[in-house]
Design a protein around this motif. Structure first.
Motif, short mmCIF file in Angstrom:
data_model
loop_
_atom_site.label_atom_id
_atom_site.label_comp_id
_atom_site.label_asym_id
_atom_site.label_seq_id
_atom_site.Cartn_x
_atom_site.Cartn_y
_atom_site.Cartn_z
N THR A 114 -15.43 -10.01 -13.26
CA THR A 114 -16.09 -9.06 -12.33
C THR A 114 -14.77 -8.67 -11.26
OG1 THR A 114 -17.89 -10.49 -12.16
CG2 THR A 114 -17.13 -9.28 -9.94
N GLU A 115 -13.72 -9.60 -11.19
CA GLU A 115 -12.48 -9.40 -10.37
C GLU A 115 -11.76 -8.28 -11.15
OE1 GLU A 115 -11.44 -13.55 -8.30
OE2 GLU A 115 -10.78 -13.12 -10.17
N ARG A 116 -11.63 -8.46 -12.72
CA ARG A 116 -10.97 -7.16 -13.25
C ARG A 116 -11.66 -5.87 -12.93
NH1 ARG A 116 -11.37 -9.28 -17.76
NH2 ARG A 116 -9.98 -10.67 -17.58
N GLU A 117 -12.66 -5.70 -12.99
CA GLU A 117 -13.56 -4.57 -12.82
C GLU A 117 -13.25 -4.15 -11.22
OE1 GLU A 117 -18.30 -2.88 -12.89
OE2 GLU A 117 -17.71 -4.66 -13.90
N HIS A 118 -13.17 -4.92 -10.36
CA HIS A 118 -13.25 -4.79 -9.03
C HIS A 118 -11.80 -3.85 -8.97
CE1 HIS A 118 -13.66 -4.61 -4.73
NE2 HIS A 118 -12.81 -5.49 -4.54
N LEU A 119 -10.65 -4.59 -9.36
CA LEU A 119 -9.33 -4.20 -9.35
C LEU A 119 -9.40 -2.78 -9.99
CD1 LEU A 119 -6.37 -4.84 -8.98
CD2 LEU A 119 -6.34 -5.55 -11.37
N HIS A 120 -10.08 -2.52 -10.73
CA HIS A 120 -9.94 -1.08 -11.72
C HIS A 120 -10.59 -0.03 -10.55
CE1 HIS A 120 -8.72 -2.81 -15.42
NE2 HIS A 120 -8.55 -1.56 -15.68
N HIS A 121 -11.63 -0.51 -10.09
CA HIS A 121 -12.30 0.49 -8.99
C HIS A 121 -11.42 0.78 -7.94
CE1 HIS A 121 -16.05 0.90 -10.97
NE2 HIS A 121 -16.04 -0.08 -11.19
N ALA B 150 0.67 -1.27 -0.01
CA ALA B 150 -0.08 0.14 -0.11
C ALA B 150 1.01 1.34 0.04
CB ALA B 150 -0.97 -0.11 1.24
N ARG B 151 1.98 1.22 -0.65
CA ARG B 151 3.07 2.35 -0.68
C ARG B 151 2.88 2.94 -2.21
NH1 ARG B 151 7.86 1.81 -0.09
NH2 ARG B 151 8.04 -0.37 -0.14
N ALA B 152 2.47 2.31 -3.22
CA ALA B 152 2.65 2.68 -4.49
C ALA B 152 1.93 3.73 -5.16
CB ALA B 152 2.61 1.33 -5.46
N PRO B 153 2.31 4.68 -6.05
CA PRO B 153 1.33 5.41 -6.79
C PRO B 153 0.28 4.57 -7.30
CG PRO B 153 3.29 5.38 -7.88
CD PRO B 153 3.42 4.53 -6.62
N ARG B 154 -0.73 5.30 -8.02
CA ARG B 154 -1.92 4.81 -8.94
C ARG B 154 -1.23 4.00 -10.05
NH1 ARG B 154 -6.53 8.51 -10.56
NH2 ARG B 154 -7.05 8.38 -8.26
N PRO B 155 -1.78 2.74 -10.02
CA PRO B 155 -1.04 2.09 -11.52
C PRO B 155 -1.84 2.55 -12.38
CG PRO B 155 -2.49 0.48 -10.07
CD PRO B 155 -2.43 1.77 -9.35
N SER B 156 -1.27 2.41 -13.65
CA SER B 156 -1.55 2.97 -15.04
C SER B 156 -2.70 1.97 -15.48
CB SER B 156 -0.50 3.01 -16.03
OG SER B 156 -0.01 1.94 -16.42
N ARG B 157 -3.48 2.08 -16.51
CA ARG B 157 -4.44 1.03 -17.08
C ARG B 157 -3.73 -0.09 -17.46
NH1 ARG B 157 -9.77 2.52 -17.12
NH2 ARG B 157 -10.02 4.54 -16.95
N GLU B 158 -2.38 0.19 -18.34
CA GLU B 158 -1.53 -0.73 -18.87
C GLU B 158 -0.91 -2.01 -17.58
OE1 GLU B 158 -1.31 2.20 -19.37
OE2 GLU B 158 -1.86 2.33 -21.48
N VAL B 159 -0.74 -1.35 -16.52
CA VAL B 159 -0.23 -2.13 -15.17
C VAL B 159 -1.34 -2.83 -14.97
CG1 VAL B 159 0.55 -2.10 -13.15
CG2 VAL B 159 1.75 -0.57 -14.59
N LEU B 160 -2.65 -2.24 -14.78
CA LEU B 160 -3.95 -3.06 -14.43
C LEU B 160 -4.24 -4.07 -15.26
CD1 LEU B 160 -6.13 -0.03 -13.39
CD2 LEU B 160 -4.89 -1.76 -11.47
N ALA B 161 -3.94 -4.05 -16.40
CA ALA B 161 -4.28 -5.04 -17.54
C ALA B 161 -3.24 -6.16 -17.46
CB ALA B 161 -4.06 -4.62 -18.87
N GLY B 162 -2.06 -5.65 -17.20
CA GLY B 162 -1.01 -6.95 -16.75
C GLY B 162 -1.34 -7.75 -15.54
N LEU B 163 -1.60 -6.94 -14.46
CA LEU B 163 -2.03 -7.73 -13.06
C LEU B 163 -3.39 -8.68 -13.36
CD1 LEU B 163 -1.56 -4.46 -10.86
CD2 LEU B 163 -0.04 -6.73 -10.91
N SER B 164 -3.96 -7.91 -14.18
CA SER B 164 -5.40 -8.82 -14.46
C SER B 164 -5.10 -10.06 -15.25
CB SER B 164 -6.30 -8.19 -15.21
OG SER B 164 -6.95 -6.84 -14.58
N ARG B 165 -4.07 -9.88 -16.17
CA ARG B 165 -3.78 -11.11 -16.81
C ARG B 165 -2.92 -12.06 -16.07
NH1 ARG B 165 -1.43 -8.56 -20.36
NH2 ARG B 165 1.10 -8.54 -19.52
N ALA B 166 -1.96 -11.56 -15.29
CA ALA B 166 -0.96 -12.35 -14.54
C ALA B 166 -1.85 -13.22 -13.26
CB ALA B 166 0.09 -11.49 -13.96
#
Length: 283
Positions: A79-86, A57-73
């Protein structure tokens, strides 16, 4: 951005995935359940340091590209992907165009219906998945270009090499009217999708009938509950039609079944044996 909740969510998703799930060796000295942080970071194509800071809980806001990578990994569901974005304070952007990705569970369903012809269509009426009996009854979709798998294009523009309009189905005209109305609604949902725009332009340029329907601005459509296919090998096949909407992907599962004990049921059974082979062609 809710850093604490985001950190806890990432950690819980990482710990549920085994190395074998993503093709990594388990190793002997593994003190944490699931993946290690460095493994999750590698799969998401980000640095281990940044991923660690996210879970702390110390990182700046991740970009959409990072969120896409995390969702894939982390193999997140829709539903979880949408929750992650929110949680990251970046609500998922609406899709540019209709989804063509069919859920694995739906693909399994198609092939668990051996006595039914079943297929999946996208929001633009493109056939994007099918089982063997659907291919035998309608057409071997794997043998035609993707462009020709679109049912709206087929009913208004062809090609129909065997001379049958839309696989010889009895409600081709009614289907065309409904498909035009549905396509207008689809075009409104995906105004920036180039494929949808191109499809509409081709239909307007190539079919006066479609152009008339398009000008009506109707968006509601009725669906036939029963239809008959004039099949070149087994003759008429009358089927009941049921459609199941996959709302989150804007797709539809269409299932054709014949009345038990009817000649059409016997015809479908024969087609399941014949498959897509052309017995009327020598050699």
């Amino acid at each position: 951005m809710d850093r604490e909740e985001l950190a806890a969510f990432l950690r819980s998703r990482r710990e549920r995935i085994t190395p074998a799930d993503v093709g990594l060796p388990a190793g002997r000295r593994r003190r944490t359940p699931g993946l290690r942080r460095e493994e999750a970071a590698q799969l998401a194509y980000i640095s281990t340091e940044y991923y660690t800071r996210l879970e702390q809980a110390r990182a700046p806001r991740p970009s959409r590209e990072v969120l896409a990578g995390l969702s894939r990994a982390l193999r997140l569901s829709d539903t979880e992907r949408e929750h992650l974005h929110h949680l990251a304070g970046a609500p998922p952007a609406p899709p540019l165009g209709p989804s063509r990705e069919v859920r694995p569970g739906i693909l399994h369903l198609l092939h668990r219906l051996p006595q039914a012809a079943a297929f999946v269509t996208s929001a633009t009426q493109e056939v994007i998945a099918w089982n063997d009996l659907a291919a035998a009854l309608m057409e071997d979709f794997s043998a035609v270009p993707r462009r020709d798998r679109n049912l709206v294009r087929r009913v208004f523009l062809g090609p129909n090499p065997d001379g049958r309009r839309l696989f010889g189905v009895s409600d081709a005209d009614e289907f065309g009217r409904g498909a035009a109305r549905q396509l207008r609604a689809t075009a409104a949902r995906y105004p920036d999708d180039p494929e949808t725009t191109e499809l509409v332009a081709d239909l307007l340029a190539g079919s006066e009938e479609f152009a008339r329907l398009w000008e009506s601005h109707d968006v509601s459509a009725r669906h036939a509950l029963r239809k008959t296919f004039q099949h070149p090998l087994v003759g008429p096949v009358t089927v009941d039609c049921d459609a199941l909407d996959i709302t989150e992907r804007d797709q539809r599962v269409v299932i054709y079944t014949a009345t038990p004990g009817s000649p059409s049921e016997e015809a479908l059974r024969l087609l399941s044996v014949i498959g897509t082979q052309r017995m009327d062609v020598p050699g």
